[in-house]
Design an enzyme around this catalytic site. Structure first.
Site, PDB file in Angstrom:
ATOM      1  N   HIS A   1      -0.918 -16.075 -25.662  1.00 36.77           N
ATOM      2  CA  HIS A   1      -1.740 -17.060 -24.944  1.00 36.77           C
ATOM      3  C   HIS A   1      -3.132 -17.129 -25.572  1.00 36.77           C
ATOM      4  O   HIS A   1      -3.829 -16.118 -25.637  1.00 36.77           O
ATOM      5  CB  HIS A   1      -1.868 -16.669 -23.462  1.00 36.77           C
ATOM      6  CG  HIS A   1      -2.698 -17.642 -22.673  1.00 36.77           C
ATOM      7  ND1 HIS A   1      -3.837 -17.279 -21.993  1.00 36.77           N
ATOM      8  CD2 HIS A   1      -2.567 -18.980 -22.484  1.00 36.77           C
ATOM      9  CE1 HIS A   1      -4.357 -18.339 -21.400  1.00 36.77           C
ATOM     10  NE2 HIS A   1      -3.608 -19.387 -21.681  1.00 36.77           N
TER      11      HIS A   1
ATOM     12  N   HIS B   1      -5.278 -27.927 -22.314  1.00 35.00           N
ATOM     13  CA  HIS B   1      -3.830 -27.696 -22.225  1.00 35.00           C
ATOM     14  C   HIS B   1      -3.036 -28.994 -22.153  1.00 35.00           C
ATOM     15  O   HIS B   1      -1.838 -29.009 -22.430  1.00 35.00           O
ATOM     16  CB  HIS B   1      -3.512 -26.879 -20.963  1.00 35.00           C
ATOM     17  CG  HIS B   1      -3.969 -25.448 -21.029  1.00 35.00           C
ATOM     18  ND1 HIS B   1      -5.206 -25.050 -20.583  1.00 35.00           N
ATOM     19  CD2 HIS B   1      -3.359 -24.318 -21.471  1.00 35.00           C
ATOM     20  CE1 HIS B   1      -5.337 -23.740 -20.747  1.00 35.00           C
ATOM     21  NE2 HIS B   1      -4.241 -23.267 -21.292  1.00 35.00           N
TER      22      HIS B   1
ATOM     23  N   ARG C   1     -20.210 -30.055 -26.283  1.00 36.67           N
ATOM     24  CA  ARG C   1     -19.240 -28.974 -26.166  1.00 36.67           C
ATOM     25  C   ARG C   1     -19.303 -28.474 -24.720  1.00 36.67           C
ATOM     26  O   ARG C   1     -20.291 -27.853 -24.330  1.00 36.67           O
ATOM     27  CB  ARG C   1     -19.619 -27.867 -27.149  1.00 36.67           C
ATOM     28  CG  ARG C   1     -18.729 -26.619 -27.358  1.00 36.67           C
ATOM     29  CD  ARG C   1     -17.560 -26.484 -26.593  1.00 36.67           C
ATOM     30  NE  ARG C   1     -16.719 -25.335 -26.929  1.00 36.67           N
ATOM     31  CZ  ARG C   1     -15.638 -25.064 -26.228  1.00 36.67           C
ATOM     32  NH1 ARG C   1     -15.292 -25.816 -25.210  1.00 36.67           N
ATOM     33  NH2 ARG C   1     -14.901 -24.009 -26.548  1.00 36.67           N
TER      34      ARG C   1
ATOM     35  N   CYS D   1     -21.735 -25.256 -32.860  1.00 38.40           N
ATOM     36  CA  CYS D   1     -20.644 -24.486 -32.268  1.00 38.40           C
ATOM     37  C   CYS D   1     -20.131 -23.485 -33.304  1.00 38.40           C
ATOM     38  O   CYS D   1     -20.009 -23.823 -34.482  1.00 38.40           O
ATOM     39  CB  CYS D   1     -19.520 -25.421 -31.848  1.00 38.40           C
ATOM     40  SG  CYS D   1     -18.102 -24.544 -31.171  1.00 38.40           S
TER      41      CYS D   1
ATOM     42  N   TYR E   1     -15.889 -15.603 -29.078  1.00 40.43           N
ATOM     43  CA  TYR E   1     -17.098 -15.601 -29.904  1.00 40.43           C
ATOM     44  C   TYR E   1     -17.389 -14.206 -30.461  1.00 40.43           C
ATOM     45  O   TYR E   1     -18.516 -13.752 -30.471  1.00 40.43           O
ATOM     46  CB  TYR E   1     -18.288 -16.161 -29.116  1.00 40.43           C
ATOM     47  CG  TYR E   1     -18.021 -17.567 -28.619  1.00 40.43           C
ATOM     48  CD1 TYR E   1     -18.131 -18.649 -29.486  1.00 40.43           C
ATOM     49  CD2 TYR E   1     -17.619 -17.802 -27.306  1.00 40.43           C
ATOM     50  CE1 TYR E   1     -17.859 -19.941 -29.047  1.00 40.43           C
ATOM     51  CE2 TYR E   1     -17.335 -19.096 -26.865  1.00 40.43           C
ATOM     52  CZ  TYR E   1     -17.465 -20.150 -27.735  1.00 40.43           C
ATOM     53  OH  TYR E   1     -17.187 -21.427 -27.294  1.00 40.43           O
TER      54      TYR E   1
END
Lengths: 509, 509
Positions: free
Chosen positions: B80, B104, B176, B223, B360
């Site tokens: 996942h 999703h 974002r 990002c 991150y």
């Protein structure tokens, strides 16, 4: 200054040195002479007087002498590694210069010189340019150092000693000299601080300096040319052929340059476009003292932690490392950490010295000596992330146990960047194993020490040999380039591609 | 908190939103439903009650529902992308979660889900998980943005607009989002400052904040996943498939976080091991507010220039960029620049949020989702040097004039590093041309804006096409890796290898 006068003055300045080391030097000189066949009298060539030779002192006709030899090196001028420094010898003997820039004294260079031979110097004009006295005060050096050039003395620390201590013992710290080592006395030494804008000048003894708050800093120093020898394989570069041994780590103590400057009335809010010129006591063949500069903003940035050091690993600085006073500009190429510090000048100009203006600047791979604009190129004030494998060495036979070998080395990044990861591969980058790190506790942005690493590395089954690769990643998440091709530059600096060594894999039954 | 209760509370929290945007959203929903065929009743499968399904809530037997569908996803758990977040849906409907994590909702994910289908949910247990209200307050977005995911809204700035302005207009700044955009009022907004060690707590209105010295900072935000789409070609990575458009530049104004913390009594000499947790008003499906943290040393470092911003390019922050208050942590991945800032906590712990602990962070290319130890991996607090070609675009026909073409783009390096050189090649790195740079005047170590560049680039004779390469070098003399292979990582972050575009060369007669 008139070059021959400068060279003469230079020799004169060193005339009062102690002479007890001359005997040792005589022996070295004899060994050198075995190699040197340049400058011998050749009866079938014409004879020129010094006066006639001195007229060939332009780019269109450029002659020099070496011992009895007369050479027309006009066509060589554009490719002189030292750039315009060669013009100091226009129409003169090159010997006083080569005595200081001893890296010329190799068989290759003498052969190259002799290929420009056009005549003999008249016997009456022959001058003794013996360099015995220049080098008579050189300090004792540990024989374990790997000597790259004897005069000036440049020597690497062997890789096995790099990883043997987190803080390199003083006698094993690599040595990078540009000129002979000056002899200075701590008791009588003064450093002069000049603020050009206000005209303020102060002379400080070490005793006076030490009234400022004590400062201690763990920092690696690395030559910008470290690992140059690897870049050389892509295309030849000019400079000392350092392997990975032009980096060592130590604890430096003294006072912060920031505190010195503030105590001299420098305004911390007025730094734009200003520089701090650092000048040492070492003198080149034209009489110029070694100097370079750093931005004033860096000198005053508390996080940059620029030091005036009197001690190295708890002991007074050794002569080779700047006795009695040295600037330490952590994270920068070691050339900025000026030794035998005599003068600190706050100026609206960068240092005008050859070392500052014509060296330690970065170019892209397509820039040639002809196209390089040194004045436009950014001076290198910080070093990129790098790493090297110190053990095993290239060609070693390495025992394989349970499919693994042991390897270790160093990693480092300039500008205060902490190394956060070291990855090692034995299969051409198909798999990477993270190494265990040994580090100083200083935080990122103020982390100036190197990192030592060790790894237990899986090696391919049944292989008889393996090429090991290492790359480090720093706290800005910059990492090393894979190859040297696209970071190649004429000076061979900033040579930080993956380090690779090939080893034989020894499997016991 | 009990997950279904959290999800219900979440829906409830959003019940009071204005409903005037529902009509637009209804249309979007209809379009989405055309794609979705998952969750329909399948008569030939067994029927399960919600109670029975809820018992399959362990790693050994893990069921979820979607509309009428029942799925045994036990074997999917290790892969996942969101890691352990999935455990919140153990034995439950995934719909409340997917309503928030709208990425999703793609055909690929629905098809993957349906491949785990084992049965139907009993009609009596079917619950309406409509997400209309969650997204009803989303702001208007400029149609020129390139939408990557609609819910949450993630969109790139097109490359031609990146180079059109040095400071990106607010409406074109890339967006974002992790969750729906909260609606906050500047007049009533309060930010809470909590110092855990002392228990000191203060609530500050924007008016009170603005009594501190005004601060202005030009900074790019990028990002950490910018240019992820390129890394994806080496081996698939998980995350939004950003091209080069997840970076923009702006002038931010507000006050320094340092000043706020000092005014709240934080000791600047006691930062070791301490963090500043930044919490926004945006809420995930389990009721948790978005949060991440930065080291306290960074927050207090004057050179790091961390801001609490109320304005962007001279205007109040737009809702998509954190109205009315946003942290700006320049040089760091933009995720640290928390929007809709509600709480600032000085703590001896990092943020415990999913976004901080499980994302991150950096791994080497051999680390898999199974072997990744997120807690041990270093959080990414600074971004490496990068660059991209914005014009021409991949596949463009480019006019050749006198053997040259024009190209332009951006370059950037995190951690305050100034870009010092951008090199561009049209012949596979055999030759590099230095670009002209457009830059902010901020010095190295405090340089947080991007750099725009243009170049007049020689192209190979007679070639019909050329692959253009760009690489930047920053003030620490770090440069970009040539390829993505050895910086590949499971999350597809820090994707800064050379940017390459292939163009057709158009030669007029």
């Amino acid at each position: 200054m008139d070059p021959p006068a400068a060279a003469a003055r230079y020799t004169h300045q060193l005339r009062d040195v102690s002479r007890d080391k001359l005997k040792k030097n005589k022996q070295e000189k004899t060994d050198e002479n075995k190699i040197i066949e340049a400058g011998e009298k050749k009866p079938n060539l014409p004879t020129y007087s010094a006066e006639e030779i001195s007229k060939h002192n332009t780019k269109n006709s450029f002659w020099v002498t070496y011992r009895h030899g007369v050479y027309d090196v006009t066509s060589f001028l554009p490719s002189h590694p030292g750039g315009e420094q060669i013009y100091n010898a226009a129409g003169l003997s090159i010997e006083p210069f080569w005595n200081v820039y001893g890296m010329h004294k190799t068989r290759e260079v003498y052969e190259l010189l002799e290929s420009y031979r056009i005549g003999n110097l008249h016997d009456d004009d022959l001058v003794d340019h013996s360099d015995d006295e220049l080098w008579a005060t050189e300090p004792y050096r540990d024989p374990r150092l790997i000597v790259k050039t004897a005069k000036p003395f440049n020597a690497e620390i062997p890789p096995e000693y790099q990883i043997a201590h987190f803080d390199t013992p003083n006698e094993l710290f690599y040595v990078r000299q540009h000129m002979p080592v000056p002899e200075l006395e701590a008791g009588s030494h003064r450093v002069r601080v000049v603020v050009e804008e206000t005209g303020a000048t102060r002379e400080l003894s070490l005793h006076q300096l030490q009234r400022l708050p004590a400062a201690t800093l763990r920092a690696a120093l690395m030559c910008a040319g470290n690992r140059r020898s690897e870049m050389h394989h892509v295309k030849p570069v000019k400079g000392i052929s350092w392997a990975g041994g032009a980096i060592s780590n130590a604890v430096w103590s003294g006072v912060y340059l920031r505190d010195v400057l503030l105590s001299c009335g420098v305004d911390p809010d007025d730094t734009e476009g200003k520089h701090v010129i650092l000048t040492g006591a070492d003198i080149d063949a034209t009489g110029q003292k070694f100097s370079t500069s750093i931005p004033l903003a860096t000198a005053l940035d508390a996080g940059a932690r620029v030091l005036l050091a009197t001690h190295m690993n708890g002991e007074p600085l050794p002569p080779d490392h700047g006795r009695p006073l040295r600037a330490i500009v952590p994270g920068a190429p070691a050339v900025r950490s000026v030794k035998w510090l005599e003068c600190i000048t706050v100026s609206s100009e960068e240092s005008s010295s050859h070392w500052h203006k014509k060296d330690y600047r970065a170019f892209n791979p397509s820039t040639t000596w002809e196209s390089a604009e040194f004045e436009r190129a950014p001076p290198v004030y910080s070093l990129p992330v790098t790493s090297a494998i110190c053990a095993p060495r290239h060609g070693d036979a390495v025992p394989v146990r349970d499919g693994h070998i042991e390897a270790s080395g160093y990693a480092y990044s300039g500008g205060g960047a902490r190394v956060v990861r070291v990855d090692v591969s034995a299969d051409g980058g198909r798999s990477w194993t993270e190494a265990r790190l040994q580090q100083d506790a200083a935080p990122h942005r103020e982390h100036y020490a190197w990192t030592l690493w060790t790894v237990r590395l899986p090696v391919p089954d049944h292989a008889a040999q393996a090429e090991l690769w290492v790359k480090a990643t720093d706290g800005n998440f910059n990492t090393q380039p894979e190859r040297f091709d696209h970071i190649w530059n004429i000076r061979g600096i900033l040579s930080n591609a993956y380090h690779r060594v090939t080893v034989r894999l020894h499997r016991s039954r």
